[in-house]
Design an enzyme around this catalytic site. Sequence first.
Site, short mmCIF file in Angstrom:
data_model
loop_
_atom_site.label_atom_id
_atom_site.label_comp_id
_atom_site.label_asym_id
_atom_site.label_seq_id
_atom_site.Cartn_x
_atom_site.Cartn_y
_atom_site.Cartn_z
N ASN A 150 110.71 27.01 -51.68
CA ASN A 150 112.07 27.97 -52.02
C ASN A 150 111.50 29.09 -52.95
OD1 ASN A 150 113.71 25.20 -51.83
ND2 ASN A 150 114.03 26.69 -50.26
N ILE B 37 112.76 33.57 -56.15
CA ILE B 37 113.31 32.35 -55.87
C ILE B 37 114.51 32.44 -54.72
CG2 ILE B 37 114.45 30.41 -57.09
CD1 ILE B 37 113.25 31.61 -59.54
N CYS B 38 114.67 31.45 -53.77
CA CYS B 38 115.67 31.51 -52.81
C CYS B 38 116.65 30.56 -53.30
CB CYS B 38 115.00 31.21 -51.44
SG CYS B 38 116.33 31.18 -50.44
N LEU B 39 117.90 30.77 -53.85
CA LEU B 39 118.57 30.14 -54.82
C LEU B 39 120.04 30.89 -54.57
CD1 LEU B 39 119.30 27.39 -56.09
CD2 LEU B 39 118.80 28.47 -58.14
N SER C 3 115.36 26.81 -45.59
CA SER C 3 115.42 28.09 -46.18
C SER C 3 114.24 28.42 -46.84
CB SER C 3 116.68 28.16 -46.71
OG SER C 3 116.91 29.38 -47.42
#
Length: 160
Positions: A85, A93-95, A126
């Site tokens: 992520n 950052i994928c959050l 994701s």
Amino acid sequence: MSSRAQSPTKRLLTELQTYQSEPNDALAELGPVSDSELTHWTAVMKGVPGTAYEGGRWKLDIRIPPTYPNAPPEIKFITRICHPNVNFQTGDICLDLLKTAWTPIYTLSTTLTSIHQLLTSAEPDSPFNVDIAKLFQQGDYVGAEALIRFYTETERWEGR
């Protein structure tokens, strides 16, 4: 200075004082880059014991928008990290917390705790890093951990 501009400043000073009196175990450092740049912080995150990230140290760049805490900070890894992520090249950052799930109840410290927890709860469906995500999706945990350990050891943040 308008009261709108003072709001993030007051909040950030309070967060800094709270962090200094109650340090975050996930972090080695957290604070503004300088006394004159209160909306630009850095942090050094520690690896999670008992995982492939153990012993790691990563520097993160934190940019606080003028609308903070109503809008989330922009946080990205400066030190490269191998994680499904996190974009390996840009550190993005994928959050959800940094996008749609943000609320003003979060602080910079609690947000960094969430990023630290992401190290042990990756979302390979994701991905920002498709290579490591593919290893997780295929169930190749030995390969994934070996790759993570390699980058944890070779990309460790060592100083200011």
